[in-house]
Structures are given as C-alpha cells and as structure tokens.
Design an enzyme around this catalytic site. Sequence first.
Site, PDB file in Angstrom:
ATOM      1  N   SER A 231       2.625  -6.368   3.617  1.00 39.75           N
ATOM      2  CA  SER A 231       3.190  -6.734   4.916  1.00 39.75           C
ATOM      3  C   SER A 231       2.753  -5.749   5.991  1.00 39.75           C
ATOM      4  O   SER A 231       2.389  -4.597   5.704  1.00 39.75           O
ATOM      5  CB  SER A 231       4.714  -6.752   4.840  1.00 39.75           C
ATOM      6  OG  SER A 231       5.222  -5.431   4.715  1.00 39.75           O
ATOM      7  N   GLU A 252      -4.959  -4.278   4.662  1.00 41.09           N
ATOM      8  CA  GLU A 252      -5.084  -5.728   4.794  1.00 41.09           C
ATOM      9  C   GLU A 252      -3.661  -6.252   4.833  1.00 41.09           C
ATOM     10  O   GLU A 252      -2.940  -6.242   3.831  1.00 41.09           O
ATOM     11  CB  GLU A 252      -5.870  -6.302   3.621  1.00 41.09           C
ATOM     12  CG  GLU A 252      -6.478  -7.670   3.914  1.00 41.09           C
ATOM     13  CD  GLU A 252      -5.448  -8.780   3.915  1.00 41.09           C
ATOM     14  OE1 GLU A 252      -5.064  -9.230   5.021  1.00 41.09           O
ATOM     15  OE2 GLU A 252      -5.021  -9.174   2.837  1.00 41.09           O
ATOM     16  N   LEU A 253      -3.244  -6.714   6.015  1.00 35.57           N
ATOM     17  CA  LEU A 253      -1.822  -6.947   6.273  1.00 35.57           C
ATOM     18  C   LEU A 253      -1.540  -8.427   6.513  1.00 35.57           C
ATOM     19  O   LEU A 253      -2.244  -9.295   6.029  1.00 35.57           O
ATOM     20  CB  LEU A 253      -1.385  -6.069   7.449  1.00 35.57           C
ATOM     21  CG  LEU A 253      -1.769  -4.583   7.319  1.00 35.57           C
ATOM     22  CD1 LEU A 253      -1.346  -3.808   8.551  1.00 35.57           C
ATOM     23  CD2 LEU A 253      -1.179  -3.982   6.049  1.00 35.57           C
ATOM     24  N   CYS A 286      -1.534 -14.413   3.126  1.00 36.25           N
ATOM     25  CA  CYS A 286      -1.734 -13.802   4.444  1.00 36.25           C
ATOM     26  C   CYS A 286      -2.535 -14.707   5.362  1.00 36.25           C
ATOM     27  O   CYS A 286      -2.389 -14.651   6.590  1.00 36.25           O
ATOM     28  CB  CYS A 286      -2.425 -12.442   4.305  1.00 36.25           C
ATOM     29  SG  CYS A 286      -4.066 -12.517   3.542  1.00 36.25           S
ATOM     30  N   GLU A 380       5.458 -14.328  11.184  1.00 40.33           N
ATOM     31  CA  GLU A 380       4.865 -14.749   9.919  1.00 40.33           C
ATOM     32  C   GLU A 380       5.997 -15.180   8.987  1.00 40.33           C
ATOM     33  O   GLU A 380       6.871 -14.386   8.648  1.00 40.33           O
ATOM     34  CB  GLU A 380       4.078 -13.606   9.282  1.00 40.33           C
ATOM     35  CG  GLU A 380       3.423 -13.992   7.969  1.00 40.33           C
ATOM     36  CD  GLU A 380       2.704 -12.831   7.284  1.00 40.33           C
ATOM     37  OE1 GLU A 380       1.700 -13.073   6.600  1.00 40.33           O
ATOM     38  OE2 GLU A 380       3.168 -11.682   7.445  1.00 40.33           O
ATOM     39  N   VAL A 381       5.971 -16.440   8.559  1.00 44.82           N
ATOM     40  CA  VAL A 381       7.058 -16.989   7.749  1.00 44.82           C
ATOM     41  C   VAL A 381       6.888 -16.635   6.278  1.00 44.82           C
ATOM     42  O   VAL A 381       7.846 -16.304   5.584  1.00 44.82           O
ATOM     43  CB  VAL A 381       7.145 -18.517   7.925  1.00 44.82           C
ATOM     44  CG1 VAL A 381       8.235 -19.100   7.025  1.00 44.82           C
ATOM     45  CG2 VAL A 381       7.409 -18.861   9.389  1.00 44.82           C
ATOM     46  N   PHE A 382       5.684 -16.734   5.756  1.00 46.55           N
ATOM     47  CA  PHE A 382       5.381 -16.538   4.342  1.00 46.55           C
ATOM     48  C   PHE A 382       6.159 -17.521   3.490  1.00 46.55           C
ATOM     49  O   PHE A 382       6.744 -17.184   2.460  1.00 46.55           O
ATOM     50  CB  PHE A 382       5.649 -15.089   3.907  1.00 46.55           C
ATOM     51  CG  PHE A 382       4.496 -14.501   3.120  1.00 46.55           C
ATOM     52  CD1 PHE A 382       3.257 -14.331   3.698  1.00 46.55           C
ATOM     53  CD2 PHE A 382       4.656 -14.117   1.794  1.00 46.55           C
ATOM     54  CE1 PHE A 382       2.190 -13.794   2.978  1.00 46.55           C
ATOM     55  CE2 PHE A 382       3.599 -13.589   1.073  1.00 46.55           C
ATOM     56  CZ  PHE A 382       2.367 -13.428   1.665  1.00 46.55           C
TER      57      PHE A 382
END
Length: 486
Positions: A231, A252-253, A286, A380-382
């Site tokens: 995250s 890498e987010l 992502c 960002e919901v994910f």
Amino acid sequence: MEFFDAKQWSGKIASGGWVSGDGGTRDVVSPATGKVIGQTGLATPADIHRAATAAAAAQPAWQATDYATRSEVLRRAAAVIEERSDVLQDWLVREAGSAKVKAAFELHIVTGLLHMAAALPLAPYGQLLPSVKQRMSFERRTPVGVVGVISPFNFPEILSIRAVAPALALGNAVILKPDPRTAVSGGLVLSEIFAEAGLPEGLLHVLPGDADAGAALVEHPLVGVISFTGSTAAGRAVGELGAKHLKHVQLELGGNNAMVVLDDVDVARAVSAGAFGSFLHQGQICMTTGRHLVHERVYDEYVERLAATAEGLPVGDGATTDAPLGPLIDAHQRDRVHQLVTSSVEAGARLAAGGTYEDLFYRPTVLADATVSHPAFAQEVFGPVAPVTRFSSLDEAADIVNRSEYGLSLSVLTNDPLRGLALADRTRHGIVHINDQTVDDEPVVPFGGLGASGNGSRIGGFAANIDAFTETQWITMQSEIQPYPF
C-alpha cells in the site's frame, strides 16, 4: 518425501532449513471457508538479524559462481513450478482466495519471470569508458550483496518472485518477508522450490512476520536494497525508514487507475475490458481499473452493459467451483470496501449492480453517476468495484484523470489510437495501454509507477533488473604507477 510436506514446514520459517521463529506461530486461514489450513512460523527482528548475517556470509561464494550455474538454478526452479503446479495452484486458491483461472495464470507468469531471470547472468554487465590517461577504464555492475524483499498478499507468488528471482540470478542473497496472510504461497513454498532447484543453502531466507520484522529488514546494515510492494501508506513508511539508513528502496505501491472510454468505441468490447480490469481477483490488484471515465454519448449503454456483466459473474470458492471471482482476503478489507461503496451511494452515486456480500464474497459492483468527490472514485478501493463517471471532452477527461495522486496504469479505449496517445501525453503514468484495460504485465517489461504509486523504480527486463539489484563500480588499470608532483 512428498514435495512441500507440511510435516517439515508447519509452524516454521525458512532460514538455513526449516526452523522455529522467535515470534511463535500463526494460523493460515482460508478466506473462502474461514477454516485453518496450516500454520507458519513468525519471525522477529532477532530472526532478521540472524538471517542477514547468514545471507551475507553465503553471498560471496554465490557471486563467484559461474553464470551458467546460476542460470541453471533459475531454469530448474521454473521446471519445478511446472512439475508441481497442482500443489502450488491449490495453495493459491485456498490461501489467497484465488479463482482457479487466476491461480493458473499466476503460475504461468511466475514461470516466465524465472525464465527471464535465468537469462540475466548471461547479459553484459559493464562497458569500456574513455579516459584522458593511458589506462583501461571501465564500469561494471556488481551484486548488492543482500536484498530485502517485502511482498503483499494479492498475487503472492508473482510479487515475491519478480524480485527474488532476478536478485538471486545477479549474485545476491535474499531475505523475503511475505505478507503473513499468504506466507505459504508467497514465501515458504518458494524456499522449497529453490531448494529442489539446487540453490545453495543460506542464499534465500523466508521470514513471515509483522511490521517490526519488516522495519528490522529495512534497517539492517547488511541489507543493501529493499524491494517493497504494498500500500501507499506502508510504502511511505518504508521509504522514510530506508532514506534514514541510506538504502536504495524500490517502491511499487497502490493505484487508482483510470480507463477512459471515448465515444468511437465498440461498447460491448469496452465493457468486457472494463469488467476484466475492475473485477479480476476481486479487484485486489494495484493495476485494477478503479475509475471508468466514459464519454457522455456512450455512457448510458456502457453502464447498462457493465451492470449486466457484473450481475452475471458468479462468485465462489475456487477450491470447489469454477467461479471467476473468489473471496476478499479478510473481513477488514471487506468492511473497508463496503464502507466505500455505501458512503459513495449516500453521497449520490447510483448502485447499478452489486453492493452486497456474503461472508468474504463481495458481489461485483457498479457505481454509476460517480463524481471525483465520491469515496469509491477518489480512493483506491482494492475490491470488485467499478465507479463510472461521464465526460464530454478530452480536456475534461484529462482533468479528471489528473486529479488522482496515483500514477500507475492508464487505459484509453478508442477507435483512433492517436487520440488515445494525445490523451496519454497529458497525464503522468508509469504504464499506458491504448485499447487494453489497465491490468497487464510481462516479464520483459520494466514495471513501476509515479506519484503515490511509487518512486519510479523499476523491476523487469534486463536493464531495469540489473539496475535494481546491482551497484555500479568504476575500475581503472594502468601498466605502471605514473609519477606525481608530490
């Protein structure tokens, strides 16, 4: 003894063999059933220190190993995955909540990543440089030494192996801290794979652990590079800690990736791409399509078709069904997804499909008439949620895209690719796909995002992997010592 026998690894970490971690044990829970399906060890900072010391001691001999031998180990690891795919797929389904098709796809990509890494030891690793003196001057790339890898739960094998494999191939030792929720498929099984492939002991340590173990890995003076995937909030903390200790940190987010649908598209195909981009692996990627920007002339048809697609997608346990969507990883994530959906509806979004769940199985959801201020559109919901908004011009679309702090993947769907490129030129993203959805990666591609999606570091392909996991060393050689005026 059978491959990856639980009698050996249950309750253990992998560090010079299967050993107990100082942090005790943690249950492995299937998100689809809620049942305990195994147990791993938990590492502490003390375990990290022991692993770093052992890795640093083992690494010089591996660096000195000829390139053909290192390459062969990587190729054998790929072969092990192909031979043991039934075991590995089963763990991805049961532990990570993967659908069968997603698990099979993940293993296919992992095999490709290993084949790509196997080619790295064969690549040129330096160049001759000009000099004003009568000497040979050249730069070469040398292994970092010990690489720390912190990987997440969503594509656990891919997101571990894409750093572990090239780091090993280039002569490093590796300490891997997988997410404790997927510590088996994202970590412990990799130890078994590389052991069977002939990797010398001491070069790969797999230490599932909590945040204190991760912090110890970043801080340890024997660890030269940190490769982190996770995250944005956690990445900021890792980046800050790494900077304090002068570490090279690859971040890498997250992403809140936009798909822009122009008015000249084949709407049916656009909907298919949009549904795949938003709902694959329950949106826990992502690169997931988190924002659908649709031109007003095709907006109504797009929403209607996308909602119908969402309603028709089965959700179920990948261990017992062929459903393309499985469960979310845990109750915390499910509740966060539902809160973003319900608060967006309360703010004025229209629930066109989904918005309900049973246990951890969240229905694919379409939120029509979304605005940039609605939580599910702005964050960002994910999860399997597709917020859709309309636009009337390229200027308006570019403005909406650029309001997000994320800069990972952008998709533009259009019958005129040059229009898509013109829109892409007005945004900042590490990845742009014209006439494809946002979820895409290949082993040969340097992968990375901008803004809140990462610090621009790249892994993948020859140049990016070499840059990520080696240091530059300048060397000069003269035939004799030159006289100096002192």
